[in-house]
Motif scaffolding. Structure first.
Motif, mmCIF file in Angstrom:
data_model
loop_
_atom_site.group_PDB
_atom_site.id
_atom_site.type_symbol
_atom_site.label_atom_id
_atom_site.label_comp_id
_atom_site.label_asym_id
_atom_site.label_seq_id
_atom_site.Cartn_x
_atom_site.Cartn_y
_atom_site.Cartn_z
ATOM 1 N N ALA A 1 4.211 10.465 -0.046
ATOM 2 C CA ALA A 1 4.666 9.111 0.262
ATOM 3 C C ALA A 1 4.037 8.176 -0.770
ATOM 4 C CB ALA A 1 4.254 8.706 1.670
ATOM 5 N N TRP B 1 1.673 6.180 -1.243
ATOM 6 C CA TRP B 1 0.481 5.787 -0.499
ATOM 7 C C TRP B 1 -0.104 4.457 -0.975
ATOM 8 C CZ3 TRP B 1 0.030 11.321 -1.944
ATOM 9 C CH2 TRP B 1 0.442 12.154 -0.902
ATOM 10 N N GLY C 1 1.532 2.008 -2.075
ATOM 11 C CA GLY C 1 2.479 0.930 -1.818
ATOM 12 C C GLY C 1 2.675 0.607 -0.356
ATOM 13 N N ARG C 2 1.977 1.305 0.520
ATOM 14 C CA ARG C 2 2.095 1.075 1.955
ATOM 15 C C ARG C 2 0.841 0.392 2.489
ATOM 16 N NH1 ARG C 2 4.816 6.545 4.594
ATOM 17 N NH2 ARG C 2 6.873 6.351 3.585
ATOM 18 N N GLU C 3 1.035 -0.586 3.355
ATOM 19 C CA GLU C 3 -0.098 -1.334 3.887
ATOM 20 C C GLU C 3 -1.045 -0.430 4.673
ATOM 21 O OE1 GLU C 3 0.905 -4.882 5.998
ATOM 22 O OE2 GLU C 3 2.539 -5.407 4.634
ATOM 23 N N GLY C 4 -0.504 0.537 5.388
ATOM 24 C CA GLY C 4 -1.336 1.375 6.237
ATOM 25 C C GLY C 4 -2.139 2.433 5.511
ATOM 26 N N THR C 5 -1.769 2.756 4.275
ATOM 27 C CA THR C 5 -2.434 3.861 3.568
ATOM 28 C C THR C 5 -3.082 3.437 2.243
ATOM 29 O OG1 THR C 5 -0.342 4.458 2.475
ATOM 30 C CG2 THR C 5 -0.867 5.565 4.558
ATOM 31 N N ALA C 6 -2.789 2.251 1.753
ATOM 32 C CA ALA C 6 -3.261 1.864 0.422
ATOM 33 C C ALA C 6 -4.785 1.829 0.347
ATOM 34 C CB ALA C 6 -2.677 0.503 0.036
ATOM 35 N N SER D 1 -3.534 -5.963 2.029
ATOM 36 C CA SER D 1 -4.046 -4.853 2.837
ATOM 37 C C SER D 1 -5.237 -4.160 2.180
ATOM 38 C CB SER D 1 -2.939 -3.830 3.094
ATOM 39 O OG SER D 1 -2.447 -3.299 1.873
#
Length: 305
Positions: free
Chosen positions: A151, A153, A155-160, A249
């Motif tokens: 994914a 990673w 670029g996603r708020e939950g994983t960055a 984030s």
């Protein structure tokens, strides 16, 4: 009549250059920052406002939301290092200190090399690796049948933030590894020989004998990790920019301080509020270090030789 000991002037002479340099680049800027946080710029110029800037930082929703978000991200960044970097460093040190392992010097060097790399290089390389467009991570996962796990990673708020913390772990795991390795080598041979005579060998020897003896070193590594992570800035800035995206984030106190003090894009720099944030960071680090020194280190002294 007892003779008074002569003052050792050579000690002061040798220490003076270091004290002067440390005072010039650390102590003076520190007090300058503390002083700057107590003032503000008004219509009449620079005005003393006392603790009003701190009340604004903690009480004004426009400032407090960003501050607490950055502080929470900093705490998570530190927690990932404590739960991943330091245990992995201890495990690697235990493996590399085994006399049966061949090529231990090569492995130590290979693991430690990333710590001497520039943050710019590390951030840029990992952005290329994890890129969903031209990165090699999707192909590597596809080669082992795990492409579905990939994914964006960063670029996603939950994983960055977690992804960046793990990148930092990869870069700096060599430091706790080397410190623990040195601590393991400092254990007297008599202690190891006595344990072997009692039939305590292998991992049982590490858990029952070696680990308690290196607890002071682990404590020092923990406080160094705390100070280093609450001063973090470079990796976040290189990979995610001053805005610490996506949607703040990955914003930590360092990037929040940078935007506030120097300004960024449409945000005008405010040195007084920036100094206030820096003072708050200093207070947080001071509290953490004091807690370690007075509440933890005293208990660890029993394990020192």
């Amino acid at each position: 009549m007892a003779q008074r000991k002569a003052f050792r002037w050579h000690i002061a002479v040798f220490l003076a250059p270091a004290v002067l340099v440390y005072t010039a680049i650390m102590i003076v800027p520190l007090f300058g920052t503390l002083n700057l946080s107590l003032f503000n710029t008004g219509e009449e110029g620079r005005v003393f406002v006392g603790l009003r800037n701190f009340a604004t930082l903690f009480g004004d929703p426009r400032w407090s939301a960003s501050f607490w978000n950055a502080l929470g991200n900093n705490a998570w960044f530190f927690l990932v290092h404590m739960l991943v970097q330091n245990p992995v460093g201890v495990a690697l040190a235990a493996l590399l200190s085994s006399p049966r392992l061949r090529g231990a010097a090569f492995y130590r060097t290979a693991i430690f090399i990333p710590t001497i790399l520039s943050f710019v290089i590390v951030g840029f390389v990992w952005k290329l690796i994890l890129s969903p467009i031209w990165g090699i991570a999707p192909g590597m996962l596809d080669a082992v049948g795990l492409k579905g796990l990939f994914a964006p990673w960063l670029g996603r708020e939950g994983t960055a933030l977690t992804t960046l913390a793990l990148i930092s772990v990869w870069q700096f795991v060599g430091i706790p590894m080397m410190l623990i390795y040195a601590a393991l080598l400092s254990i007297p041979d008599e202690v190891i020989e006595a344990a072997e005579m009692d039939g305590v060998t292998g991992w049982s020897q590490f858990w029952k004998i070696k680990l308690p003896l290196i607890l002071p070193s682990i404590g020092i590594i923990s406080i160094l990790t705390f100070v280093g992570n609450f001063n973090a800035f470079d990796l976040i800035y290189v990979t995610q920019g001053a805005l610490a995206g996506p949607n703040f984030s990955t914003d930590i106190l360092g990037t929040f301080l940078y935007r506030t003090f120097f300004g960024f894009q449409l945000q005008i720099g405010d040195p007084h509020m920036g100094a206030t944030i820096a003072t708050a960071m200093f207070g947080i680090i001071l509290l953490g270090v004091s807690f370690y020194l007075f509440a933890i280190q005293r208990r660890l002294r029993r394990y020192q030789f």
